[in-house]
Each structure stands twice: as C-alpha cells, then as structure tokens.
Design an enzyme around this catalytic site. Structure first.
Site, PDB file in Angstrom:
ATOM      1  N   ASN A   1      -4.227 -20.851  -2.449  1.00 52.18           N
ATOM      2  CA  ASN A   1      -3.413 -19.892  -1.712  1.00 52.18           C
ATOM      3  C   ASN A   1      -3.446 -20.344  -0.259  1.00 52.18           C
ATOM      4  OD1 ASN A   1      -2.258 -17.735  -0.419  1.00 52.18           O
ATOM      5  ND2 ASN A   1      -3.583 -16.183  -1.345  1.00 52.18           N
TER       6      ASN A   1
ATOM      7  N   ARG B   1      -0.048 -20.359  -5.168  1.00 47.96           N
ATOM      8  CA  ARG B   1       0.648 -19.126  -4.846  1.00 47.96           C
ATOM      9  C   ARG B   1       1.793 -19.476  -3.898  1.00 47.96           C
ATOM     10  NH1 ARG B   1      -0.608 -14.639  -0.458  1.00 47.96           N
ATOM     11  NH2 ARG B   1       0.899 -13.104  -1.158  1.00 47.96           N
TER      12      ARG B   1
ATOM     13  N   HIS C   1       3.787  -9.366  -3.883  1.00 47.10           N
ATOM     14  CA  HIS C   1       2.549  -8.991  -4.597  1.00 47.10           C
ATOM     15  C   HIS C   1       2.789  -8.979  -6.106  1.00 47.10           C
ATOM     16  CE1 HIS C   1       1.148  -6.423  -0.890  1.00 47.10           C
ATOM     17  NE2 HIS C   1       0.621  -7.634  -0.835  1.00 47.10           N
TER      18      HIS C   1
ATOM     19  N   HIS D   1      -0.449  -1.039  -4.959  1.00 46.70           N
ATOM     20  CA  HIS D   1      -1.285  -2.135  -4.455  1.00 46.70           C
ATOM     21  C   HIS D   1      -1.522  -1.856  -2.977  1.00 46.70           C
ATOM     22  CE1 HIS D   1      -2.476  -6.521  -4.061  1.00 46.70           C
ATOM     23  NE2 HIS D   1      -2.271  -6.166  -2.807  1.00 46.70           N
ATOM     24  N   LEU D   2      -2.719  -1.363  -2.679  1.00 47.73           N
ATOM     25  CA  LEU D   2      -3.020  -0.938  -1.300  1.00 47.73           C
ATOM     26  C   LEU D   2      -4.094  -1.836  -0.708  1.00 47.73           C
ATOM     27  CD1 LEU D   2      -3.258   2.925  -2.026  1.00 47.73           C
ATOM     28  CD2 LEU D   2      -1.210   1.557  -1.543  1.00 47.73           C
TER      29      LEU D   2
ATOM     30  N   GLY E   1      -1.866  -5.707   3.199  1.00 49.86           N
ATOM     31  CA  GLY E   1      -0.458  -5.490   2.843  1.00 49.86           C
ATOM     32  C   GLY E   1      -0.437  -4.471   1.716  1.00 49.86           C
TER      33      GLY E   1
ATOM     34  N   ARG F   1       1.742  -3.527   9.348  1.00 51.42           N
ATOM     35  CA  ARG F   1       3.205  -3.470   9.207  1.00 51.42           C
ATOM     36  C   ARG F   1       3.672  -2.025   9.068  1.00 51.42           C
ATOM     37  NH1 ARG F   1       2.980  -7.269   4.245  1.00 51.42           N
ATOM     38  NH2 ARG F   1       1.854  -9.004   5.176  1.00 51.42           N
TER      39      ARG F   1
ATOM     40  N   GLY G   1      -6.996   0.683  -2.390  1.00 46.02           N
ATOM     41  CA  GLY G   1      -6.796   1.394  -3.659  1.00 46.02           C
ATOM     42  C   GLY G   1      -8.037   1.391  -4.538  1.00 46.02           C
ATOM     43  N   GLU G   2      -8.786   0.286  -4.502  1.00 47.66           N
ATOM     44  CA  GLU G   2      -9.981   0.179  -5.350  1.00 47.66           C
ATOM     45  C   GLU G   2     -11.188   0.889  -4.757  1.00 47.66           C
ATOM     46  OE1 GLU G   2     -10.637  -4.014  -6.190  1.00 47.66           O
ATOM     47  OE2 GLU G   2      -8.485  -4.254  -6.530  1.00 47.66           O
TER      48      GLU G   2
ATOM     49  N   GLU H   1      -5.476 -11.586  -8.591  1.00 47.76           N
ATOM     50  CA  GLU H   1      -4.289 -12.425  -8.465  1.00 47.76           C
ATOM     51  C   GLU H   1      -4.590 -13.875  -8.844  1.00 47.76           C
ATOM     52  OE1 GLU H   1      -3.764 -10.308  -4.540  1.00 47.76           O
ATOM     53  OE2 GLU H   1      -1.711 -10.942  -4.861  1.00 47.76           O
TER      54      GLU H   1
HETATM   55  P1  AMP Z   1      -7.125  -6.558   0.568  1.00 47.79           P
HETATM   56  O1  AMP Z   1      -5.937  -6.977   1.379  1.00 47.79           O
HETATM   57  O2  AMP Z   1      -6.772  -6.147  -0.825  1.00 47.79           O
HETATM   58  O3  AMP Z   1      -8.266  -7.527   0.639  1.00 47.79           O
HETATM   59  O4  AMP Z   1      -7.672  -5.222   1.257  1.00 47.79           O
HETATM   60  C1  AMP Z   1      -8.251  -5.256   2.526  1.00 47.79           C
HETATM   61  C2  AMP Z   1      -8.389  -3.840   3.062  1.00 47.79           C
HETATM   62  O5  AMP Z   1      -9.128  -3.019   2.130  1.00 47.79           O
HETATM   63  C3  AMP Z   1      -9.212  -3.764   4.345  1.00 47.79           C
HETATM   64  O6  AMP Z   1      -8.396  -3.930   5.475  1.00 47.79           O
HETATM   65  C4  AMP Z   1      -9.779  -2.365   4.306  1.00 47.79           C
HETATM   66  O7  AMP Z   1      -8.892  -1.504   4.990  1.00 47.79           O
HETATM   67  C5  AMP Z   1      -9.728  -1.968   2.852  1.00 47.79           C
HETATM   68  N1  AMP Z   1     -11.069  -1.708   2.298  1.00 47.79           N
HETATM   69  C6  AMP Z   1     -11.960  -2.586   1.797  1.00 47.79           C
HETATM   70  N2  AMP Z   1     -13.078  -1.961   1.399  1.00 47.79           N
HETATM   71  C7  AMP Z   1     -12.897  -0.643   1.648  1.00 47.79           C
HETATM   72  C8  AMP Z   1     -13.678   0.534   1.474  1.00 47.79           C
HETATM   73  N3  AMP Z   1     -14.895   0.483   0.942  1.00 47.79           N
HETATM   74  N4  AMP Z   1     -13.152   1.711   1.850  1.00 47.79           N
HETATM   75  C9  AMP Z   1     -11.918   1.779   2.385  1.00 47.79           C
HETATM   76  N5  AMP Z   1     -11.133   0.718   2.576  1.00 47.79           N
HETATM   77  C10 AMP Z   1     -11.604  -0.480   2.216  1.00 47.79           C
END
Ligand code: AMP
Length: 399
Positions: free
Chosen positions: A10, A92, A181, A209-210, A213, A242, A333-334, A385
């Site tokens: 990637n 990717r 995504h 997908h949170l 992005g 964004r 989201g997770e 991914e």
């Molecule tokens: P990703 O782009 O999927 O890697 O997500 C990154 C974002 O996930 C980070 O900028 C955080 O805002 C959020 N994140 C990661 N861990 C946590 C957590 N334990 N609680 C809330 N937000 C989180």
C-alpha cells in the site's frame, strides 16, 4: 511446493505499508511500514510474526530505496522477494475509474490505464503507480495484481452514481460517484453475513467504515448499491480531517468572499476540516477525552460526526428497504463504543436496539452488540483490507 504467499503493498506519497500473507491459511508472516520517505528522518518498522519488531532509522530517499529496504528485511527472515513461495504481489490502487471493476494483473497497458486515471485521484494514484513500478523492477517475472478501492462500488446503480449536474459536463469529465474503501466494505459485508450465519446473498447490510477516512455503504445481497464517498474520498461522512458532505456553494463563497484559491480550498476541505477543523483534534480518543471533561468544541465535533452518521444509517435504511445488520468497522468503528452508542441512539424505530454491556466490552473479534429484541443486528467487525487484497490477488493468479 505450491507458491501460496502474497506480498501486499500500500504505497502512499511518503509511506509504504506492507504485509506478507500466506494464503494457504490466511496467516500473516510479516507486517511493516516505511514512513517519511524522502526525508532525513525516514523510519522502517518491520514486524515478522513470532519474533521481535525491528526498526531502522535514517534517510530513505525514495520508494525504490524503501522497497529495497523492505525486501532486505524480508530476506533476513528467509521470506525474501526471490522466494519461490511468493505467488504474487498485490497492490492497493485507490482509483480504478469505470475501467477497473475487478482485481487485474498489471502489464504495461494496465499501468498506462491506471496512469490515465491520475486526474481523478491526484493525491493517491501517483504513489500507487510508483509502488507498482518499483515492485515490477524487483520481480518482473512475478504476477503483480492491482486491487482497486473503487471496484466493490462499481455495482451501484446509475441513479446512485449520477450527480444531478449537466449530463454532458459529467460525461466529458468522468464526474460520478465512484466510492472508496471498497476492499474494506467487501470484506466487512461478507464477514457480517458470516457472523449472522448467512450467505452474503441472503443479507442486506449497512457498513460504516469509520477510520481517519470514513465511508458508509449499502450492500444488498452482497452487492453494493450505494456508498457515501463520491468522485473523490471527500464526500459523505465527517472524517478526521475531511469535511464530508457540504453545500458546494461553500467553495464559491470561500473563493469570492475569502479570496481563497482553488488549491487552498482543496487543502482546507481535505486536510483542515472534519473533526480536526471542528475542534483541533482528529483522533476520536482525544475528542472523547476532551468531551468527557466538558470541552464544548470537542462535544460539538462529536455531535456533528454522529448526526451525519445517523443521517446515513437512516438514508441507507430507506435505500435498502430491509436491513439485516448495521456494521461498524475501522479504528473508530471498532474501538469507540461511545460513537456506536450515540449513532444508534433513538433509532429503535428503525429496529436498532443496542446492548450496552456488549457494546462496551472490548474485543478484537467480530461480534454482535445489539439487544436480543433488536430487529436489525448491530455488529462490530474488524476490517482486514490487506487480507482482502491478498485473497483477491491470490484468487486471480491461481484461477
Ligand atoms: P484507521 O484509519 O482505521 O486506522 O483509524 C484511525 C482512527 O481510529 C484514529 O484517528 C482514532 O481516531 C481512531 N481510534 C483508534 N483507536 C481508538 C479508540 N480506542 N477509541 C476511539 N477511537 C480510536
């Protein structure tokens, strides 16, 4: 011995993320990252499974040097790029336009077509192309497969893909909703069906997908029918930096009244908006912490973020007609139980009822977080991914 390994690359503008997977069992042999490529302070972090993480600091001049450094780390583990067990390299690629709707083995013609799509993704496709070129230079004999972020959304119907603008202009400049995504939405919608004990064809799901992005998709029977990102990844949900959806007239206003140039507006909306723009932080952890201490700007940022999410959950419920599951994935989201809770709060009329304890429990497994009597399932499914890219690349080269 059958070659069953896939190296997933990637490639970003100043970074190279990679994973080496064995598709015999889906296991990960190594994950790593080169960051700040082109600077004095480049860093390579390499984590082979089962042994310690290695870190290398110091200037890595360009993507060619970065990939060579990665190759030498892999070689040190006995899993080098010259290994006969390597079946393919999966890349990717962010934008596939309308041309690429499937994973595609890369040859000169394909590379030229990906290059032709640069105007649609000026921030992303050039870096992806660099990664492909360098990997091909190192292993010209090995199948290199492009897996497109847009591909899963290529099935959205015309009425969801079209913007209501002058048709001739839209056609002349390829202006339509492409969505991004896609590998995540594909993987997560399938995994959600499995969690419900059903085949993908049997279920309708809304995937949220949170991450930094963020995007939503409506998936009917395994087929994507709408998605929140558009011509570019700027549209839709509120993201880390964004804006997501906004009145396009904001752009004219900023130009006419604030005197901002078009590139300045581009930077403002892509890099200085979203959560960061609203409250000065783009990390949801920090926003939750600040909001918990009564910080009004952080609370507003959270509320704007959640309000937008609710609108997409409601909108996609209407698009799908029947929804079997709302599925949360990616960093926020997770991990952010508070975001999930707020997003479905008050949506019992749509059949969504959370189980507070299940939602609050931490886990890295796919899981249901809804109450027994929730008509629509609410699920958390960690995205993967890289596994999806490796699986698609491997399927293609072993077909
Ligand atoms: P990703 O782009 O999927 O890697 O997500 C990154 C974002 O996930 C980070 O900028 C955080 O805002 C959020 N994140 C990661 N861990 C946590 C957590 N334990 N609680 C809330 N937000 C989180």
């Amino acid at each position: 011995m059958t070659a069953s390994r896939v190296l997933v690359l990637n490639s970003g503008s100043s970074s190279l993320k990679y994973q080496l997977l064995d598709m015999a069992d889906g296991s990960r042999l190594a994950v790593g990252l080169v960051e700040r490529i082109g600077e004095e302070t480049s860093r390579l972090v390499h984590s082979p499974t089962g042994s310690g993480t290695r870190e290398r600091r110091g200037a890595i001049a360009d993507h060619q040097a970065a990939l060579k450094a990665v190759a030498s780390e892999l070689a040190a583990d006995g899993t080098g790029l010259d290994s006969p067990e390597l079946a393919a390299i999966g890349h990717r690629v962010v934008h596939g336009g309308t041309r690429f709707t499937e994973p595609t083995v890369i040859d000169e013609e394909v590379l030229a077509e990906i290059r032709a799509l640069v105007p649609l993704a000026p921030l992303h496709n050039p870096a992806n192309i660099t990664g492909i070129e360098e990997a091909r230079a190192l292993r010209p004999d090995l199948p290199q497969v492009a897996v497109f972020d847009t591909a899963f959304h290529s099935t959205i119907p015309e009425h969801a893909a079209h913007y209501a603008i002058d048709a001739a202009t839209a056609e002349a400049y390829d202006i339509r909703r492409y969505g991004f995504h896609g590998t995540s939405h594909a993987y997560v919608s399938r995994a959600a069906a499995a969690l419900l004990g059903k085949a993908p064809a049997e279920v309708n799901v809304i995937v949220l997908h949170l991450g930094n992005g963020a995007s939503a998709s409506a998936v009917r029977g395994g087929i994507c029918v709408d998605t929140s990102m558009g011509l570019t990844p700027l549209e839709g949900l509120v993201m880390g930096t964004r804006s997501g959806d906004l009145d396009p007239a904001v752009v004219f206003h900023l130009s006419r009244v604030a005197g901002l140039g078009i590139d300045e507006v581009d930077t403002l909306l892509n890099k200085r908006s979203g959560l960061l723009g609203l409250c000065g932080d783009n990390d949801m952890r920090e926003i939750l912490r600040r909001a918990g201490e009564g910080d009004a700007r952080a609370k507003l940022a959270f509320d704007v973020y959640v309000h937008r999410l609710k609108k997409y959950i409601g909108g996609y419920t209407a698009v799908l007609g029947r929804v079997d599951a709302v599925v949360f994935t990616a960093g926020v989201g997770e991990n952010a139980a508070a975001v999930r809770e707020a997003a479905v709060d008050g949506l019992s009329g749509l059949g969504l009822v959370l189980d507070g304890a299940a939602n609050a429990a931490r886990s890295s497994e796919p899981r249901l977080v809804c109450a027994e009597d929730s008509r629509v399932a609410i699920a958390v499914v960690p995205t993967d991914e890289e596994l999806e890219i490796a699986a698609q690349a491997y399927d293609l080269v072993t077909r």
